[in-house]
Design a protein around this motif. Structure first.
Motif, PDB file in Angstrom:
ATOM      1  N   LYS A 178       1.889 -15.236  -3.419  1.00 33.90           N
ATOM      2  CA  LYS A 178       2.239 -14.159  -2.495  1.00 33.90           C
ATOM      3  C   LYS A 178       0.987 -13.401  -2.057  1.00 33.90           C
ATOM      4  O   LYS A 178       0.074 -13.184  -2.849  1.00 33.90           O
ATOM      5  CB  LYS A 178       3.191 -13.170  -3.169  1.00 33.90           C
ATOM      6  CG  LYS A 178       4.525 -13.732  -3.575  1.00 33.90           C
ATOM      7  CD  LYS A 178       5.415 -12.654  -4.172  1.00 33.90           C
ATOM      8  CE  LYS A 178       4.889 -12.153  -5.498  1.00 33.90           C
ATOM      9  NZ  LYS A 178       5.836 -11.187  -6.138  1.00 33.90           N
ATOM     10  N   LEU A 179       0.979 -13.028  -0.783  1.00 33.86           N
ATOM     11  CA  LEU A 179       0.026 -12.026  -0.322  1.00 33.86           C
ATOM     12  C   LEU A 179       0.623 -10.661  -0.594  1.00 33.86           C
ATOM     13  O   LEU A 179       1.827 -10.446  -0.394  1.00 33.86           O
ATOM     14  CB  LEU A 179      -0.243 -12.175   1.174  1.00 33.86           C
ATOM     15  CG  LEU A 179      -1.069 -13.378   1.629  1.00 33.86           C
ATOM     16  CD1 LEU A 179      -1.204 -13.364   3.151  1.00 33.86           C
ATOM     17  CD2 LEU A 179      -2.449 -13.377   0.976  1.00 33.86           C
ATOM     18  N   THR A 180      -0.203  -9.723  -1.043  1.00 29.18           N
ATOM     19  CA  THR A 180       0.317  -8.405  -1.359  1.00 29.18           C
ATOM     20  C   THR A 180      -0.588  -7.316  -0.792  1.00 29.18           C
ATOM     21  O   THR A 180      -1.817  -7.408  -0.873  1.00 29.18           O
ATOM     22  CB  THR A 180       0.483  -8.217  -2.885  1.00 29.18           C
ATOM     23  OG1 THR A 180       1.036  -6.928  -3.151  1.00 29.18           O
ATOM     24  CG2 THR A 180      -0.844  -8.358  -3.612  1.00 29.18           C
ATOM     25  N   ALA A 181       0.025  -6.321  -0.177  1.00 26.54           N
ATOM     26  CA  ALA A 181      -0.686  -5.135   0.301  1.00 26.54           C
ATOM     27  C   ALA A 181      -0.053  -3.940  -0.381  1.00 26.54           C
ATOM     28  O   ALA A 181       1.177  -3.878  -0.529  1.00 26.54           O
ATOM     29  CB  ALA A 181      -0.589  -5.002   1.816  1.00 26.54           C
ATOM     30  N   GLY A 182      -0.882  -2.995  -0.811  1.00 32.38           N
ATOM     31  CA  GLY A 182      -0.304  -1.897  -1.567  1.00 32.38           C
ATOM     32  C   GLY A 182      -1.041  -0.589  -1.432  1.00 32.38           C
ATOM     33  O   GLY A 182      -2.229  -0.547  -1.086  1.00 32.38           O
ATOM     34  N   LEU A 183      -0.312   0.482  -1.700  1.00 35.01           N
ATOM     35  CA  LEU A 183      -0.857   1.828  -1.732  1.00 35.01           C
ATOM     36  C   LEU A 183      -0.488   2.437  -3.080  1.00 35.01           C
ATOM     37  O   LEU A 183       0.679   2.417  -3.476  1.00 35.01           O
ATOM     38  CB  LEU A 183      -0.277   2.671  -0.596  1.00 35.01           C
ATOM     39  CG  LEU A 183      -0.670   4.153  -0.566  1.00 35.01           C
ATOM     40  CD1 LEU A 183      -2.173   4.308  -0.342  1.00 35.01           C
ATOM     41  CD2 LEU A 183       0.104   4.894   0.513  1.00 35.01           C
ATOM     42  N   ASP A 184      -1.499   2.959  -3.782  1.00 36.75           N
ATOM     43  CA  ASP A 184      -1.289   3.569  -5.087  1.00 36.75           C
ATOM     44  C   ASP A 184      -1.820   4.998  -5.068  1.00 36.75           C
ATOM     45  O   ASP A 184      -2.916   5.256  -4.541  1.00 36.75           O
ATOM     46  CB  ASP A 184      -2.005   2.772  -6.182  1.00 36.75           C
ATOM     47  CG  ASP A 184      -1.558   1.328  -6.230  1.00 36.75           C
ATOM     48  OD1 ASP A 184      -0.567   1.040  -6.914  1.00 36.75           O
ATOM     49  OD2 ASP A 184      -2.207   0.485  -5.572  1.00 36.75           O
ATOM     50  N   TRP A 185      -1.069   5.899  -5.665  1.00 41.32           N
ATOM     51  CA  TRP A 185      -1.492   7.299  -5.765  1.00 41.32           C
ATOM     52  C   TRP A 185      -1.268   7.798  -7.181  1.00 41.32           C
ATOM     53  O   TRP A 185      -0.233   7.519  -7.813  1.00 41.32           O
ATOM     54  CB  TRP A 185      -0.685   8.179  -4.807  1.00 41.32           C
ATOM     55  CG  TRP A 185      -0.910   9.652  -5.016  1.00 41.32           C
ATOM     56  CD1 TRP A 185      -1.864  10.443  -4.420  1.00 41.32           C
ATOM     57  CD2 TRP A 185      -0.185  10.520  -5.910  1.00 41.32           C
ATOM     58  NE1 TRP A 185      -1.781  11.742  -4.884  1.00 41.32           N
ATOM     59  CE2 TRP A 185      -0.756  11.814  -5.803  1.00 41.32           C
ATOM     60  CE3 TRP A 185       0.870  10.327  -6.793  1.00 41.32           C
ATOM     61  CZ2 TRP A 185      -0.293  12.896  -6.535  1.00 41.32           C
ATOM     62  CZ3 TRP A 185       1.330  11.424  -7.543  1.00 41.32           C
ATOM     63  CH2 TRP A 185       0.755  12.683  -7.388  1.00 41.32           C
TER      64      TRP A 185
END
Length: 209
Positions: A178-185
């Motif tokens: 899988k390709l994965t794009a993410g935002l973490d805070w």
């Protein structure tokens, strides 16, 4: 509570009976440590970091939510780019006729790392794309290194438990990749009781097994 959540996450990752599908992955990311910049100080809060993660997608959701459900348990290690802050400070030095106040260069380098345990709710958008909001806790460590007039003055390290929020979008290429794009805070603490924000925006890949 924090230890229990980390224990649940690790148990789910390591126990074959607990999941329908496990996965591991890595993300290269733009990061930001959101430290306030004081007047007269040159601040660099942005840079490149990374995240390594492993998780499981449970066979049965812990909680059903509309078109999806809470069915993801994940642990991750995050490294943020170092923040760099350059300015000047006053020190007292011995002059020929006694103590003299000198205005000299001063800098701080800030390193931030974190370990995260989270639960996620996956929402399929078609056959290949899935959105997964995540909620958990992060064990954050921040280290500030201080240099005054070219001399290292020491460092301060502070660890704290912080809330964590994340969002990932995964696109299945095939054969478990899988390709994965993410935002973490999350947040961190270096001095006193004031918390600062830390954010990671990345793109990477994950492999299921």
């Amino acid at each position: 509570m924090t230890n229990k959540l980390f224990g649940l996450a690790l148990l789910s990752v390591l126990s074959p009976a607990a999941f329908a599908q496990g996965y591991v992955g890595a993300v290269a990311a733009l990061t930001r440590v959101d430290v306030s910049c004081l007047p007269g100080v040159s601040c660099d809060n942005n840079g490149f970091g990374f995240k390594l993660f492993a998780g499981t997608k449970l066979e049965k959701p812990l909680l059903k939510l509309g078109g999806g459900g809470v069915d993801v348990v994940e642990v991750a290690a995050m490294r943020f780019a170092k923040g760099r802050y350059n300015g000047r400070t006053e020190i007292t030095v011995n002059g020929g006729s006694g103590p003299v106040v000198a205005n000299v260069p001063a800098s701080v380098t800030l390193g931030v790392n974190g370990l995260v345990a989270s639960l996620g709710a996956s929402f399929p958008l078609g056959q290949r794309l899935t959105l997964t909001p995540k909620l958990g806790v992060a064990y954050m460590t921040a280290t500030g290194e201080y240099v005054v007039d070219g001399a290292r003055m020491g460092s301060v390290t502070k660890s704290s438990v912080q809330p964590y929020l994340g969002m990932s979008a995964d696109y299945l290429l095939g054969q478990g990749i899988k390709l994965t794009a993410g935002l973490d805070w999350t947040r961190f603490r270096l001095d006193g009781t004031e918390n600062e924000d830390a954010m990671l925006l990345g793109l990477g890949a994950a492999v299921s097994f």
